[in-house]
Scaffold this active site. Structure first.
Site, short mmCIF file in Angstrom:
data_model
loop_
_atom_site.label_atom_id
_atom_site.label_comp_id
_atom_site.label_asym_id
_atom_site.label_seq_id
_atom_site.Cartn_x
_atom_site.Cartn_y
_atom_site.Cartn_z
N ASP A 34 33.35 20.52 -23.31
CA ASP A 34 33.67 19.33 -24.10
C ASP A 34 32.78 18.19 -23.60
O ASP A 34 32.14 18.32 -22.54
CB ASP A 34 35.15 18.95 -23.94
CG ASP A 34 35.70 18.23 -25.17
OD1 ASP A 34 35.16 17.15 -25.51
OD2 ASP A 34 36.66 18.72 -25.78
N ASP A 60 27.53 18.54 -24.57
CA ASP A 60 27.43 17.93 -25.89
C ASP A 60 26.91 19.00 -26.83
O ASP A 60 25.73 19.36 -26.77
CB ASP A 60 26.48 16.73 -25.84
CG ASP A 60 26.26 16.08 -27.20
OD1 ASP A 60 26.83 16.58 -28.21
OD2 ASP A 60 25.51 15.09 -27.28
N VAL A 61 27.76 19.52 -27.70
CA VAL A 61 27.37 20.66 -28.52
C VAL A 61 26.30 20.30 -29.55
O VAL A 61 25.69 21.20 -30.13
CB VAL A 61 28.58 21.31 -29.22
CG1 VAL A 61 29.56 21.86 -28.19
CG2 VAL A 61 29.25 20.35 -30.18
N TYR A 151 32.44 15.04 -42.99
CA TYR A 151 33.31 16.03 -42.35
C TYR A 151 33.54 17.22 -43.27
O TYR A 151 33.38 18.38 -42.87
CB TYR A 151 34.64 15.37 -41.99
CG TYR A 151 35.65 16.32 -41.37
CD1 TYR A 151 35.57 16.66 -40.03
CD2 TYR A 151 36.67 16.87 -42.14
CE1 TYR A 151 36.50 17.53 -39.46
CE2 TYR A 151 37.59 17.74 -41.58
CZ TYR A 151 37.51 18.06 -40.24
OH TYR A 151 38.42 18.94 -39.68
N LYS A 155 32.33 21.19 -42.77
CA LYS A 155 33.26 22.31 -42.69
C LYS A 155 33.01 23.34 -43.79
O LYS A 155 33.15 24.55 -43.56
CB LYS A 155 34.70 21.79 -42.75
CG LYS A 155 35.10 20.97 -41.54
CD LYS A 155 34.93 21.75 -40.24
CE LYS A 155 35.47 21.00 -39.04
NZ LYS A 155 35.38 21.77 -37.77
N THR A 186 46.95 15.59 -34.27
CA THR A 186 46.07 15.58 -33.10
C THR A 186 45.30 14.27 -33.06
O THR A 186 45.30 13.48 -34.01
CB THR A 186 45.06 16.74 -33.18
OG1 THR A 186 44.28 16.60 -34.37
CG2 THR A 186 45.77 18.09 -33.21
#
Length: 247
Positions: A34, A60-61, A151, A155, A186
């Protein structure tokens, strides 16, 4: 899943943390990544205290080099890589014409480029281990959702990437699937609260009629798909959204 090695992104909080807990419960050794270092250490410390084998790394992906280095480090430490769970994601709600180039690029980099980079690096190891990939997509990628342009696009693209990899590697001993949660209680949801200028009735239409989902329930679906019990599941897109995308 005893002793299998699971690489989980976004493990510092929310759904990623619940996935780590679920896979640890099922016997996996964990490699957690993460960008939230302190929160990631909290997750790792909790699981270590419970007797699980855990390694954590600040990653950091959206950075290709960091993704490749993390996969190499995981294999070096554990000797193999069996499960890759791409859970890290960011979200922002705002009118489409207000979305800046910077926001667009950042969301696509984390939500789509990150999984792409990690799948590239991990697939040779996953084939060797007869393992699996579980991509965490979203019900937003299955239907039109206002005020979430970057977003939702990321996805939807991740869903397509999942199916593409499933077909490209259909003759290899690897499974590739995706889970599509709906709205959950969340931090990513609370941080993406829409501005006052939006029309709330539009948001309500895709917020679900059974309330917010529980990250624990979604994590259990991820754990199943990652396990040998789901040996017959490949190229599937499983919804875990309390029926939000059903109609």
């Amino acid at each position: 899943m005893t002793q299998k090695v699971a690489f989980i992104t976004g493990a510092a909080r929310g759904l990623g943390r619940e996935i780590a807990r679920a896979l640890a419960r099922d016997g996996c050794r964990l490699y957690l990544v993460d960008v939230l270092g302190d929160r990631l250490e909290d997750t790792a410390a909790e699981l270590l205290a419970a007797g699980h084998e855990v390694v954590s790394r600040l990653v950091d992906v959206s950075n290709h080099h960091q993704c490749v280095e993390a996969v190499s480090d995981c294999v070096e430490r554990f000797g193999e890589l069996t499960v890759l769970v791409n859970c890290a994601a960011i979200m922002r709600m705002e009118p489409f014409t207000d979305t800046s180039e910077e926001v667009w690029n950042h969301i696509l980099a984390v939500n789509l480029s990150g999984p792409f980079f990690l799948c590239q690096a991990a697939i040779p190891h996953l084939i060797a281990a007869r393992g699996s990939i579980v991509n965490v997509a979203s019900s937003n990628g299955l239907m039109g959702t206002p005020y979430t342009g970057p977003y939702s696009a990321s996805k939807a693209a991740l869903i397509s990437l999942t199916k593409t990899l499933a077909m490209e590697y259909v003759e290899e001993p690897i499974r590739v699937n995706a889970v599509c949660p709906g709205p959950m209680a969340t931090e990513i949801a609370s941080e993406a609260m829409p501005p006052a200028s939006i029309k709330r009735e539009k948001v309500a239409r895709y917020s679900g009629q059974r309330g917010l989902g529980d990250a624990v329930d979604v994590a259990n679906v991820v754990a199943f798909l990652a396990s040998d019990a789901a040996a017959g599941v490949h190229g599937a897109i499983w919804t875990a959204d309390l029926g939000t995308s059903a109609g």
